[in-house]
Scaffold this motif. Sequence first.
Motif, PDB file in Angstrom:
ATOM      1  N   THR A   1       9.139   0.298 -37.093  1.00 50.98           N
ATOM      2  CA  THR A   1       9.110   1.298 -36.025  1.00 50.98           C
ATOM      3  C   THR A   1       9.299   0.624 -34.665  1.00 50.98           C
ATOM      4  N   ASN A   2       8.773  -0.600 -34.497  1.00 53.22           N
ATOM      5  CA  ASN A   2       8.991  -1.291 -33.227  1.00 53.22           C
ATOM      6  C   ASN A   2      10.479  -1.563 -32.992  1.00 53.22           C
ATOM      7  N   LYS A   3      11.167  -1.968 -34.046  1.00 51.82           N
ATOM      8  CA  LYS A   3      12.595  -2.257 -33.922  1.00 51.82           C
ATOM      9  C   LYS A   3      13.359  -0.987 -33.517  1.00 51.82           C
ATOM     10  N   GLN A   4      13.051   0.122 -34.174  1.00 56.19           N
ATOM     11  CA  GLN A   4      13.693   1.386 -33.817  1.00 56.19           C
ATOM     12  C   GLN A   4      13.342   1.769 -32.386  1.00 56.19           C
ATOM     13  N   ALA A   5      12.069   1.632 -32.039  1.00 58.09           N
ATOM     14  CA  ALA A   5      11.623   2.008 -30.697  1.00 58.09           C
ATOM     15  C   ALA A   5      12.344   1.189 -29.636  1.00 58.09           C
ATOM     16  N   LYS A   6      12.527  -0.104 -29.912  1.00 59.61           N
ATOM     17  CA  LYS A   6      13.188  -0.971 -28.936  1.00 59.61           C
ATOM     18  C   LYS A   6      14.640  -0.550 -28.743  1.00 59.61           C
ATOM     19  N   LYS A   7      15.307  -0.223 -29.852  1.00 55.52           N
ATOM     20  CA  LYS A   7      16.710   0.206 -29.730  1.00 55.52           C
ATOM     21  C   LYS A   7      16.805   1.539 -28.987  1.00 55.52           C
ATOM     22  N   LEU A   8      15.895   2.455 -29.303  1.00 53.77           N
ATOM     23  CA  LEU A   8      15.901   3.741 -28.599  1.00 53.77           C
ATOM     24  C   LEU A   8      15.616   3.534 -27.112  1.00 53.77           C
ATOM     25  N   ALA A   9      14.711   2.612 -26.807  1.00 51.28           N
ATOM     26  CA  ALA A   9      14.375   2.348 -25.401  1.00 51.28           C
ATOM     27  C   ALA A   9      15.580   1.765 -24.656  1.00 51.28           C
ATOM     28  N   ILE A  10      16.324   0.898 -25.313  1.00 51.10           N
ATOM     29  CA  ILE A  10      17.533   0.352 -24.678  1.00 51.10           C
ATOM     30  C   ILE A  10      18.497   1.486 -24.328  1.00 51.10           C
ATOM     31  N   ASP A  11      18.550   2.487 -25.198  1.00 48.66           N
ATOM     32  CA  ASP A  11      19.435   3.626 -24.934  1.00 48.66           C
ATOM     33  C   ASP A  11      18.808   4.674 -24.019  1.00 48.66           C
ATOM     34  N   GLY A  12      17.631   4.359 -23.435  1.00 45.98           N
ATOM     35  CA  GLY A  12      17.083   5.227 -22.404  1.00 45.98           C
ATOM     36  C   GLY A  12      15.973   6.180 -22.839  1.00 45.98           C
ATOM     37  N   GLU A  13      15.514   6.066 -24.070  1.00 48.94           N
ATOM     38  CA  GLU A  13      14.433   6.959 -24.534  1.00 48.94           C
ATOM     39  C   GLU A  13      13.253   6.865 -23.566  1.00 48.94           C
ATOM     40  N   LYS A  14      12.609   8.007 -23.324  1.00 54.50           N
ATOM     41  CA  LYS A  14      11.694   8.031 -22.181  1.00 54.50           C
ATOM     42  C   LYS A  14      10.240   7.654 -22.497  1.00 54.50           C
ATOM     43  N   HIS A  15       9.506   7.434 -21.417  1.00 59.03           N
ATOM     44  CA  HIS A  15       8.087   7.105 -21.461  1.00 59.03           C
ATOM     45  C   HIS A  15       7.321   8.112 -22.306  1.00 59.03           C
ATOM     46  N   GLY A  16       6.532   7.628 -23.238  1.00 59.45           N
ATOM     47  CA  GLY A  16       5.669   8.522 -24.002  1.00 59.45           C
ATOM     48  C   GLY A  16       6.210   8.917 -25.363  1.00 59.45           C
ATOM     49  N   THR A  17       7.464   8.570 -25.631  1.00 59.90           N
ATOM     50  CA  THR A  17       8.033   8.914 -26.936  1.00 59.90           C
ATOM     51  C   THR A  17       7.356   8.083 -28.036  1.00 59.90           C
ATOM     52  N   VAL A  18       7.099   8.760 -29.158  1.00 56.06           N
ATOM     53  CA  VAL A  18       6.391   8.125 -30.266  1.00 56.06           C
ATOM     54  C   VAL A  18       7.311   8.077 -31.493  1.00 56.06           C
ATOM     55  N   ILE A  19       7.373   6.918 -32.114  1.00 50.28           N
ATOM     56  CA  ILE A  19       8.180   6.716 -33.321  1.00 50.28           C
ATOM     57  C   ILE A  19       7.228   6.484 -34.491  1.00 50.28           C
ATOM     58  N   LEU A  20       7.435   7.224 -35.555  1.00 47.21           N
ATOM     59  CA  LEU A  20       6.583   7.067 -36.741  1.00 47.21           C
ATOM     60  C   LEU A  20       7.470   6.887 -37.964  1.00 47.21           C
ATOM     61  N   ALA A  21       6.916   6.259 -38.989  1.00 48.71           N
ATOM     62  CA  ALA A  21       7.650   6.176 -40.250  1.00 48.71           C
ATOM     63  C   ALA A  21       6.673   6.296 -41.404  1.00 48.71           C
ATOM     64  N   GLU A  22       7.137   6.947 -42.470  1.00 51.13           N
ATOM     65  CA  GLU A  22       6.309   7.015 -43.674  1.00 51.13           C
ATOM     66  C   GLU A  22       6.248   5.648 -44.351  1.00 51.13           C
ATOM     67  N   GLU A  23       7.315   4.862 -44.155  1.00 49.09           N
ATOM     68  CA  GLU A  23       7.372   3.542 -44.788  1.00 49.09           C
ATOM     69  C   GLU A  23       8.151   2.583 -43.906  1.00 49.09           C
ATOM     70  N   GLN A  24       7.652   1.347 -43.792  1.00 49.13           N
ATOM     71  CA  GLN A  24       8.404   0.291 -43.117  1.00 49.13           C
ATOM     72  C   GLN A  24       8.792  -0.768 -44.142  1.00 49.13           C
ATOM     73  N   LEU A  25      10.065  -1.138 -44.120  1.00 49.23           N
ATOM     74  CA  LEU A  25      10.504  -2.167 -45.065  1.00 49.23           C
ATOM     75  C   LEU A  25      10.291  -3.570 -44.502  1.00 49.23           C
ATOM     76  N   GLU A  26      10.282  -3.650 -43.168  1.00 43.23           N
ATOM     77  CA  GLU A  26      10.098  -4.965 -42.525  1.00 43.23           C
ATOM     78  C   GLU A  26       9.049  -4.870 -41.430  1.00 43.23           C
ATOM     79  N   GLY A  27       7.924  -4.221 -41.753  1.00 43.77           N
ATOM     80  CA  GLY A  27       6.848  -4.117 -40.763  1.00 43.77           C
ATOM     81  C   GLY A  27       6.381  -5.508 -40.353  1.00 43.77           C
ATOM     82  N   LYS A  28       6.146  -5.669 -39.058  1.00 44.97           N
ATOM     83  CA  LYS A  28       5.792  -6.999 -38.556  1.00 44.97           C
ATOM     84  C   LYS A  28       4.512  -6.968 -37.739  1.00 44.97           C
TER      85      LYS A  28
END
Lengths: 326, 326
Positions: free
Chosen positions: A90-117
Amino acid sequence: MKSKILEFLKTNEGYISGQELSDILGVSRTSIWKVINQLKAEGYGIESVSNKGYRLIDSPDILSKAEIQYDLKTTVLGKEIIVYNQVDSTNKQAKKLAIDGEKHGTVILAEEQLEGKGRRGRLWKSPPNKGIWLSIILRPDLHPSKASMLTLIAGLAVVHTINRYTKNQAFIKWPNDIIINEKKVSGTLTEMSSELDVINYVVVGIGVNVNTTDFDDEIKEIATSLANEEGKSFERALLVKGILESFEKFYDQFMVDKDLSHLINEYEDNCINVDKTVRVILDGQEKIGKAIGITKMGELRFVQASGEEMILNSGEVSVRGLNGYV
Amino acid sequence: MKSKILEFLKTNEGYISGQELSDILGVSRTSIWKVINQLKAEGYGIESVSNKGYRLIDSPDILSKAEIQYDLKTTVLGKEIIVYNQVDSTNKQAKKLAIDGEKHGTVILAEEQLEGKGRRGRLWKSPPNKGIWLSIILRPDLHPSKASMLTLIAGLAVVHTINRYTKNQAFIKWPNDIIINEKKVSGTLTEMSSELDVINYVVVGIGVNVNTTDFDDEIKEIATSLANEEGKSFERALLVKGILESFEKFYDQFMVDKDLSHLINEYEDNCINVDKTVRVILDGQEKIGKAIGITKMGELRFVQASGEEMILNSGEVSVRGLNGYV
């Protein structure tokens, strides 16, 4: 609208008709029918009876945007929620979304992470449907050197939420792990993108082992879940809401002075290390002493055997109890 | 292989046959023929004469991987080069690639940026085929607090490269803008992704106005290009190679002690502000004084009218001459 319909279904004792929903929400009956079908597809048990309407008979433990936004008491956090069934992290997705301008307060969730860190690239097991794997995108008006404090805010938010629902008391292990019965149930990975003196964005990743019951041999002595410690399962969406609400509250308090001065007592009350003898590994050297609290910058105050006080920065040390993990 | 074939074409006086190339490189004549066609498609003028072979008659000013890697004297930087025809911004692409694991030393270039950015989100005009819009992905073993020094390394690399090819002398305006005749020809945007105390990656974005001849009215008093100042156009690939080679050299020197101690003299010799009266804007307040050099951490040493020396962090100030931009 899905969130609204879910709310009516959840708060309504008997049946509610498609016509009633259509009147209240000002949308067509076809739209209502579509959303009901979406909810069924997501796993909600919804009984449809002709001439009576719809009734919720079973609410599954799923992490959907509608479920989390239903009755969510925040003003900014979680106004946008993106839920993935499966992601790398979810951090990786969040970082990519943030690079594309996703705004303050957006929350990313996943039922499963394959490479959770976890921190420093350590693996964080994130099996499907068992835990909370969540990342918050923040764009604080803050100097990059102060972002580390957000990780303590995350710790506070999680410990508060867990303690609302558990019999066992949860504690923070400085700076942000959450511990129950000396085992870790939650961790935080805070990452930041910045120019030299300006934050682009911060991603606060929070992992909570909720309903996991089996842990690999190599971690079962140090990791646990709420279900394992409490002997029952938990509704994850409730916990997510709690975490978002608490995070927003503490974050707002933090942003007043851009430090933890209003939160030191709160934090120390929930910190398992305070007034305990701890072992610190600093530049490969082991030191034993007593943790006596935190500073308003979130550093650990540590008194060595010599009586000299040291201020430990977040991330520079491992703090371990003399016996085992904590 | 494309780079190798280009090398043979560039260094060979007459014709070189497909068979010769095939023998030397140990690949089929069909492979050779395919690469020749690719090079033609990229704009190279290659004459093919039966029974004689190929001859390079025109080498266009294009930024291709083959062109840049041909005779590139680096050991790490630019071993991987990705060239886009058009992107939003090379830094943005570089950041996304870095999230996906792209390695230390990879260089991203674009013929055109649609959303080129300077510091703090300022627009950086990046018209097609006229400039160098380049980002370097670095993964230094460095504390995040030290990453700001990489921006001074970039400044040094660019000023050295430009001065190899121009009659006018280029200078660094602290910390990293490059100035010719009191106008800006190049800027750097350094961005970093980090955990609390560990760098994930650094992206050093460098923009150089090379062959641009027309500037918008609102910036033409402060911005210029090499072509405008020198009255001739430049081959951009040569400059890119120079920048990568210089950057690597200075970076290696920097990493010895992880500070600029070996580079202070070099930097000060090229810095236009040193020993000049400068105007500094600090927290909205204007101060006038004299810049006397930099520290080994890359900060500007500034002596106020009162005689007191201040140390200015990168990014905290605008430094302007008493007359105009510099």
